[in-house]
Design an enzyme around this catalytic site. Structure first.
Site, PDB file in Angstrom:
ATOM      1  N   HIS A  54       0.826  -1.195   0.000  1.00 56.43           N
ATOM      2  CA  HIS A  54       0.000   0.000   0.000  1.00 56.43           C
ATOM      3  C   HIS A  54       0.872   1.260   0.000  1.00 56.43           C
ATOM      4  CE1 HIS A  54      -3.816  -2.153   1.673  1.00 56.43           C
ATOM      5  NE2 HIS A  54      -3.320  -2.722   0.595  1.00 56.43           N
ATOM      6  N   GLU A  83       0.846   3.974   1.971  1.00 56.81           N
ATOM      7  CA  GLU A  83       1.373   4.349   3.284  1.00 56.81           C
ATOM      8  C   GLU A  83       2.510   3.410   3.692  1.00 56.81           C
ATOM      9  OE1 GLU A  83      -3.229   4.674   3.608  1.00 56.81           O
ATOM     10  OE2 GLU A  83      -1.734   3.523   2.483  1.00 56.81           O
ATOM     11  N   CYS A 123      -1.990  -0.823   7.387  1.00 56.31           N
ATOM     12  CA  CYS A 123      -1.171   0.391   7.344  1.00 56.31           C
ATOM     13  C   CYS A 123      -1.324   1.209   8.619  1.00 56.31           C
ATOM     14  CB  CYS A 123      -1.549   1.236   6.128  1.00 56.31           C
ATOM     15  SG  CYS A 123      -1.012   0.515   4.556  1.00 56.31           S
TER      16      CYS A 123
END
Length: 335
Positions: free
Chosen positions: A263, A265, A294
C-alpha cells in the site's frame, strides 16, 4: 458575502469570526440577540439561561426569529460573519440573503473540552462528562423551537476541521474564502493542500490496476518520504500481470492475503526506513484513509498525524485504533 458559522462549543467559531473581522467582515451573533433580551430582563448571563431564553424566543416568535432580528441589523454592501447559528430555521431565514454560506466548524470533543478549561468561564461545566451531557441537550431536539446542531450542521456548504493551531485554522479559512469567492482566493495553496496535491501526483506513479493510492510523509513542512501502491521492488508490476488478485479483479475487501501489492502508506514508511530516515513525529498525507494493516505501521513508526483525502471503504476499525493510539486524524478533500 455573508458567512454563517455553526458548530459545537469551543470548536473555533469565535476564533474564526475574529479572524474574519480582521479581513473586513462585520461581526453579528445570534447569541447577542439573546443576551440583549436577558439584560433587558435583568437576567444572569449563564449558558443555561441563554439556552432557555433562546428557546423561549423561538417558541413565542417562531424558530427563525433570531436570524430575522440579525437580518434587520445588516446594511447593504457589507460583508458579515454571523456566529452562533444553532437551529435549521435560522439557516433557512439567512439563506434568503444573497451570497450566504453556512460553515460548520468541527473539532474532537477532547480538544474542545481542553479549550473550554483554558478559557476558564465560571459557568462552564467542570468535568468532561458534564460537558458531554450539555452537548447532548443541544445536539438534537424534536421541538423545532429548540437548538438542533445536528440538523443545522447538515445544511452547511463547507466543513472546517479545527483540531490544530490557530495558524492552521487561519490557513484553512483563507482557502475556504477563496473557494467561495474568487476575490478572496489566496495566491498560493495552504500547506495541507500543497502536500495533499503532491500525494495525488505521486499516486499517478502507481502500477496497481485496481486503485491508485499514494502517501507523503512530512516533517517540519519538508517531505521526507513518498510511496505509492504496487508490487514489491524487483518484481513484475501489477499492470503487467504481477498481482494475481488484482488482475482477477477480485471483489474489494476479499482475499486480501493473496494481494502482492504494497500500500501507499506502507511503501512511504518502508522507503524512509530503507534510506535510514526517521518518520517519528511526522505527518502522513494519504489519498485514501489507511487500512488496518497500514494503520498498525503508522502507529508503530511514530507518525503523529494522518491527513486523508478520501475514506477507504473498509470500516471504522482503523479510525478507532488511531484514536486509541493518540494519533490525530483529519480529512481534507482536494479535487
Amino acid at each position: 458575502m455573508i458567512i454563517g458559522l455553526t458548530g459545537k462549543n469551543c470548536a473555533g467559531k469565535g476564533t474564526t469570526a475574529e479572524y474574519l473581522t480582521r479581513k473586513g467582515f462585520y461581526y453579528l451573533s445570534l447569541s447577542d440577540i439573546i443576551r440583549e433580551e436577558l439584560v433587558a430582563e435583568n437576567g444572569m448571563l449563564t449558558r443555561e439561561n441563554l439556552i432557555e431564553k433562546g428557546n423561549d424566543l423561538r417558541k413565542k416568535f417562531g424558530p427563525g426569529v433570531l436570524a430575522t432580528k440579525i437580518k434587520a441589523k445588516m446594511e447593504k454592501d457589507r460583508n458579515y460573519v454571523v456566529d452562533s447559528i444553532r437551529n435549521p430555521f435560522e439557516v433557512k431565514e439567512l439563506q434568503e440573503l444573497e451570497n450566504f454560506f453556512l460553515i460548520h466548524i468541527t473539532a474532537e470533543p477532547e480538544v474542545r473540552f481542553e479549550r473550554m478549561k483554558e478559557r476558564g468561564r465560571e459557568s462552564d461545566p467542570k468535568t468532561y462528562d458534564a460537558f458531554l451531557h450539555i452537548e447532548k441537550l443541544e445536539e438534537k431536539n424534536a421541538d423545532n423551537t429548540k437548538q438542533n446542531l445536528q440538523e443545522t450542521s447538515k445544511m452547511a456548504v463547507k466543513i472546517l476541521e479545527n483540531n490544530g493551531t490557530k495558524k492552521e485554522l487561519y490557513e484553512r479559512v483563507d482557502y475556504l474564502l477563496g473557494e467561495l469567492n474568487e476575490q478572496y482566493r489566496p495566491d498560493r495553496p495552504t500547506w495541507d493542500n500543497y502536500f495533499m496535491n503532491i500525494a495525488k501526483e505521486v499516486a499517478s506513479r502507481s502500477n496497481c490496476i485496481k486503485r491508485k493510492v499514494a502517501a507523503v510523509i512530512v516533517k517540519d513542512k519538508r517531505i521526507i518520504s513518498t510511496g505509492y501502491n504496487g508490487t514489491p521492488r524487483g518484481t513484475k508490476n501489477c499492470n503487467e500481470g504481477g498481482c494475481p488478485r488484482c488482475n482477477a479483479f477480485t471483489e474489494s475487501g476479499k482475499n486480501l492475503d493473496e494481494c502482492f501489492c504494497s500500500h501507499g502508506e506502507e511503501n512511504a514508511i518502508v522507503q524512509a526506513a530503507y534510506h535510514g530516515v526517521s518518520v517519528k513525529g511526522g505527518t502522513i498525507y494519504t489519498t485514501f484513509s489507511p487500512c488496518l494493516y497500514c494503520t498498525r505501521m503508522i502507529i508503530n513508526s511514530g507518525i503523529e498525524e494522518v491527513v486523508y483525502n478520501s475514506k477507504y471503504p473498509m470500516g471504522d476499525s482503523p479510525f478507532k485504533l488511531l484514536k486509541e493510539a493518540g494519533i490525530k486524524v483529519r480529512s481534507l478533500e482536494v479535487d
